[in-house]
Design an enzyme around this catalytic site. Structure first.
Site, mmCIF file in Angstrom:
data_model
loop_
_atom_site.group_PDB
_atom_site.id
_atom_site.type_symbol
_atom_site.label_atom_id
_atom_site.label_comp_id
_atom_site.label_asym_id
_atom_site.label_seq_id
_atom_site.Cartn_x
_atom_site.Cartn_y
_atom_site.Cartn_z
ATOM 1 N N PRO A 43 -5.677 13.794 -2.875
ATOM 2 C CA PRO A 43 -4.440 14.580 -2.759
ATOM 3 C C PRO A 43 -4.071 15.475 -3.942
ATOM 4 O O PRO A 43 -3.043 15.291 -4.607
ATOM 5 C CB PRO A 43 -3.384 13.497 -2.551
ATOM 6 C CG PRO A 43 -3.903 12.337 -3.345
ATOM 7 C CD PRO A 43 -5.402 12.388 -3.159
ATOM 8 N N CYS A 44 -4.866 16.507 -4.181
ATOM 9 C CA CYS A 44 -4.578 17.426 -5.288
ATOM 10 C C CYS A 44 -3.255 18.167 -5.090
ATOM 11 O O CYS A 44 -2.666 18.642 -6.059
ATOM 12 C CB CYS A 44 -5.725 18.410 -5.471
ATOM 13 S SG CYS A 44 -6.176 19.320 -3.994
ATOM 14 N N HIS A 45 -2.758 18.217 -3.849
ATOM 15 C CA HIS A 45 -1.473 18.877 -3.600
ATOM 16 C C HIS A 45 -0.312 18.111 -4.227
ATOM 17 O O HIS A 45 0.774 18.656 -4.377
ATOM 18 C CB HIS A 45 -1.243 19.049 -2.088
ATOM 19 C CG HIS A 45 -1.183 17.768 -1.330
ATOM 20 N ND1 HIS A 45 -2.324 17.081 -0.945
ATOM 21 C CD2 HIS A 45 -0.135 17.041 -0.878
ATOM 22 C CE1 HIS A 45 -1.966 15.978 -0.286
ATOM 23 N NE2 HIS A 45 -0.644 15.933 -0.240
#
Length: 175
Positions: free
Chosen positions: A135-137
């Protein structure tokens, strides 16, 4: 399985692609198409398999996530497209920042103990081959959302964080 299987999920952000090897999810993409698939096959150095069955679990979990029904991914991750530094930073992110939470680039730099300055964390996030599942967001700037290289950019990051409940929906937001 000795190749790579692909699956596509229709989402409010467009067709979302998942690529699965015998070790797990190796890549995802905010767009599907022959060029995207060829690029993933080339990077993995594995042949594409016509059997999409190995991608079913990842596709189903992603469909549940985009429908607002799933908060945790159980599919295994194939980290082979990541450098040791990316694995350390993105592994720390995946293990410590859950659904609906965010961290800053600086805090992730400190918690991953990788000796990476906060400015470099953005490069690691931007090169993440498995967005959404890894989950880089959920990594934001200290003074706002920061950037996002997936999909349509920061607007897709905003949509994902709204889906997860971190940001409040706007009047025109729909699931």
């Amino acid at each position: 399985m000795t190749g790579v299987a692909f699956g596509t999920v229709e989402t409010p952000l467009g067709d979302f692609l998942v690529a699965v090897t015998g070790d797990g999810v190796a890549a995802t993409a905010f767009h599907d198409g022959d060029a995207v698939r060829r690029a993933i096959v080339a990077r993995l150095r594995l042949p594409e398999t016509a059997d999409a069955t190995p991608a079913r679990q990842a596709r189903d979990e992603l469909a549940g996530y985009f429908a607002g029904e799933r908060r945790v991914f159980d599919v295994p991750i194939d980290w082979r497209l990541m450098s040791p530094l990316q694995r350390k930073v993105l592994g720390t992110l995946t293990a410590t920042v859950g659904y609906g939470q965010v961290t800053t680039y600086g805090a992730l730099a400190e918690s991953s103990a990788a000796g990476v300055p906060a400015r470099a964390i953005g490069s690691v996030m931007g090169s993440n081959p498995i967005p959404v599942i890894v989950p880089c967001h959920r990594v934001v700037a200290g003074n706002g959302l920061g950037g996002f290289s997936g999909g349509e950019g920061v607007e897709d990051k905003r949509w994902l964080l709204t889906l997860e409940g971190y940001l409040q929906p706007t009047l025109d937001w729909a699931l």
